[in-house]
Design a protein around this motif. Structure first.
Motif, PDB file in Angstrom:
ATOM      1  N   LEU A 149       0.883  -1.093   0.039  1.00  0.00           N
ATOM      2  CA  LEU A 149      -0.101  -0.009   0.049  1.00  0.00           C
ATOM      3  C   LEU A 149       0.845   1.126  -0.112  1.00  0.00           C
ATOM      4  N   ASP A 150       1.937   1.103   0.706  1.00  0.00           N
ATOM      5  CA  ASP A 150       3.132   2.265   0.710  1.00  0.00           C
ATOM      6  C   ASP A 150       3.513   2.513  -0.726  1.00  0.00           C
ATOM      7  N   ARG A 151       3.862   1.336  -1.563  1.00  0.00           N
ATOM      8  CA  ARG A 151       4.249   1.440  -2.648  1.00  0.00           C
ATOM      9  C   ARG A 151       3.246   2.252  -3.725  1.00  0.00           C
ATOM     10  N   VAL A 152       1.872   2.175  -3.583  1.00  0.00           N
ATOM     11  CA  VAL A 152       0.889   2.682  -4.361  1.00  0.00           C
ATOM     12  C   VAL A 152       0.375   4.043  -3.814  1.00  0.00           C
ATOM     13  N   GLY A 153       1.324   4.531  -2.816  1.00  0.00           N
ATOM     14  CA  GLY A 153       0.914   5.722  -2.122  1.00  0.00           C
ATOM     15  C   GLY A 153      -0.318   5.623  -1.387  1.00  0.00           C
ATOM     16  N   LEU A 154      -0.831   4.479  -0.563  1.00  0.00           N
ATOM     17  CA  LEU A 154      -2.093   4.283   0.085  1.00  0.00           C
ATOM     18  C   LEU A 154      -1.854   3.922   1.592  1.00  0.00           C
ATOM     19  N   ARG A 155      -0.889   3.994   2.105  1.00  0.00           N
ATOM     20  CA  ARG A 155      -0.453   3.399   3.440  1.00  0.00           C
ATOM     21  C   ARG A 155      -1.609   4.162   4.262  1.00  0.00           C
ATOM     22  N   ASP A 156      -1.696   5.421   4.240  1.00  0.00           N
ATOM     23  CA  ASP A 156      -2.545   6.214   5.078  1.00  0.00           C
ATOM     24  C   ASP A 156      -3.911   5.768   4.847  1.00  0.00           C
ATOM     25  N   LYS A 157      -4.110   5.081   3.951  1.00  0.00           N
ATOM     26  CA  LYS A 157      -5.824   4.732   3.640  1.00  0.00           C
ATOM     27  C   LYS A 157      -6.002   3.047   4.097  1.00  0.00           C
ATOM     28  N   ALA A 158      -5.081   2.560   4.927  1.00  0.00           N
ATOM     29  CA  ALA A 158      -5.096   1.038   4.974  1.00  0.00           C
ATOM     30  C   ALA A 158      -6.497   0.666   5.920  1.00  0.00           C
ATOM     31  N   ASP A 159      -6.874   1.346   6.660  1.00  0.00           N
ATOM     32  CA  ASP A 159      -8.114   1.024   7.405  1.00  0.00           C
ATOM     33  C   ASP A 159      -9.388   1.796   6.565  1.00  0.00           C
ATOM     34  N   THR A 160      -9.437   2.070   5.602  1.00  0.00           N
ATOM     35  CA  THR A 160     -10.401   2.771   4.827  1.00  0.00           C
ATOM     36  C   THR A 160     -11.239   1.595   3.925  1.00  0.00           C
ATOM     37  N   TYR A 161     -12.425   2.011   3.736  1.00  0.00           N
ATOM     38  CA  TYR A 161     -13.463   1.000   2.969  1.00  0.00           C
ATOM     39  C   TYR A 161     -13.422   1.615   1.591  1.00  0.00           C
ATOM     40  N   PRO A 162     -13.274   0.822   0.564  1.00  0.00           N
ATOM     41  CA  PRO A 162     -13.327   1.249  -0.832  1.00  0.00           C
ATOM     42  C   PRO A 162     -14.319   2.393  -1.224  1.00  0.00           C
ATOM     43  N   ALA A 163     -15.357   2.395  -0.821  1.00  0.00           N
ATOM     44  CA  ALA A 163     -16.682   3.397  -0.882  1.00  0.00           C
ATOM     45  C   ALA A 163     -16.046   4.765  -0.766  1.00  0.00           C
ATOM     46  N   TYR A 164     -15.112   5.049   0.405  1.00  0.00           N
ATOM     47  CA  TYR A 164     -14.590   6.382   0.587  1.00  0.00           C
ATOM     48  C   TYR A 164     -13.625   6.690  -0.099  1.00  0.00           C
ATOM     49  N   LEU A 165     -13.089   6.118  -1.257  1.00  0.00           N
ATOM     50  CA  LEU A 165     -11.956   6.400  -1.906  1.00  0.00           C
ATOM     51  C   LEU A 165     -12.392   6.656  -3.475  1.00  0.00           C
TER      52      LEU A 165
END
Length: 258
Positions: free
Chosen positions: A139-155
């Motif tokens: 997730l860090d490699r694709v720039g999303l480590r800070d979104k690890a606990d987020t559900y897809p609907a909020y992205l």
């Protein structure tokens, strides 16, 4: 029964004379593709040319009507009707093929971290702790480590597609299969996904990439294949194919998208 180790020089993937029928409709009419380790093969063509079907036959989401699929030197064993003869083999081979779809296909009831850890834990038998650790790196490699606990609907769509790439990478695939990975995105989100794919290409990842992004294909591909009505109309290095196409159909196709 374990498979024999692949020869060192075996292509990462070979599709040999693939055919696919849907009833009377013949979508693939004998397509052969080969990618060696580190190759990026871009597959282009108009709607209905067979591009997505080719990728889906590669990992047996669709059963080829005829032809052979060989991954890392191991050929998929099939029955007379073309279906896989050994479910364990097909599961093992699928785990070497990371697939990224047009429409993200994330599990909406799971967080990004859970999306990325699901297959390593439940299919590959990786411990949850190790899978979570690896997932955070991806997730860090694709720039999303800070979104690890987020559900897809909020992205955003771009974030969801980047998460889908992380999920595909979680099985440590030999080959990445991209099926029009930016076609469902708003124009302003396309770039962030293409940057991730470009980084993977720069790392030497082997890829089959179905795309309508011609500039991107020209920049990242080692070979470009133009499909027309289920056959390879022309293929070659991107500079030659885009700058000096031999096929009149390819010339017309390239003119139509500019």
């Amino acid at each position: 029964m374990p498979s024999d180790p692949a020869p060192e020089d075996a292509p990462a993937i070979q599709l040999i004379d693939l055919h696919k029928h849907f009833g009377e409709l013949e979508v693939l009419k004998g397509v052969s593709v080969e990618a060696r380790k580190g190759d990026v093969v871009a597959i282009i063509g108009g709607s209905g040319s067979g591009k997505s079907t080719l990728l889906r036959c590669t990992n047996f989401l669709e059963t080829p009507s005829a032809g052979r699929v060989v991954v890392d030197g191991e050929e998929v064993r099939v029955r007379a009707d073309g279906s896989p003869a050994d479910r364990r083999q097909i599961e093992r081979i699928r785990s070497r093929l990371g697939m990224v779809f047009q429409s993200f296909n994330l599990w909406t009831h799971r967080t990004l971290l859970e999306n990325v850890t699901e297959v390593p834990v439940h299919v590959l038998g990786v411990s949850r702790d190790k899978a979570s650790e690896q997932a955070l790196v991806l997730l860090d490699r694709v720039g999303l480590r800070d979104k690890a606990d987020t559900y897809p609907a909020y992205l955003s769509g771009g974030q969801q597609q980047r998460a889908a790439i992380a999920r595909a990478l979680a099985v440590e695939p030999s080959v990445m299969l991209f099926d029009e990975p930016t076609s469902a995105l708003d124009p302003e989100l396309v770039g962030e996904v293409l940057r991730v794919i470009r980084d993977l290409a720069d790392e030497g990842r082997t890829m089959l990439l179905v795309t309508h992004e011609m500039k991107f294909a020209r920049e990242v591909a080692s070979e470009v294949i133009y499909l027309y009505e289920g056959r390879i109309e022309e293929k070659g290095p991107p500079d030659q194919l885009f700058s000096d196409p031999r096929s009149e159909r390819l010339k017309q196709f390239l003119q139509s998208i500019h």
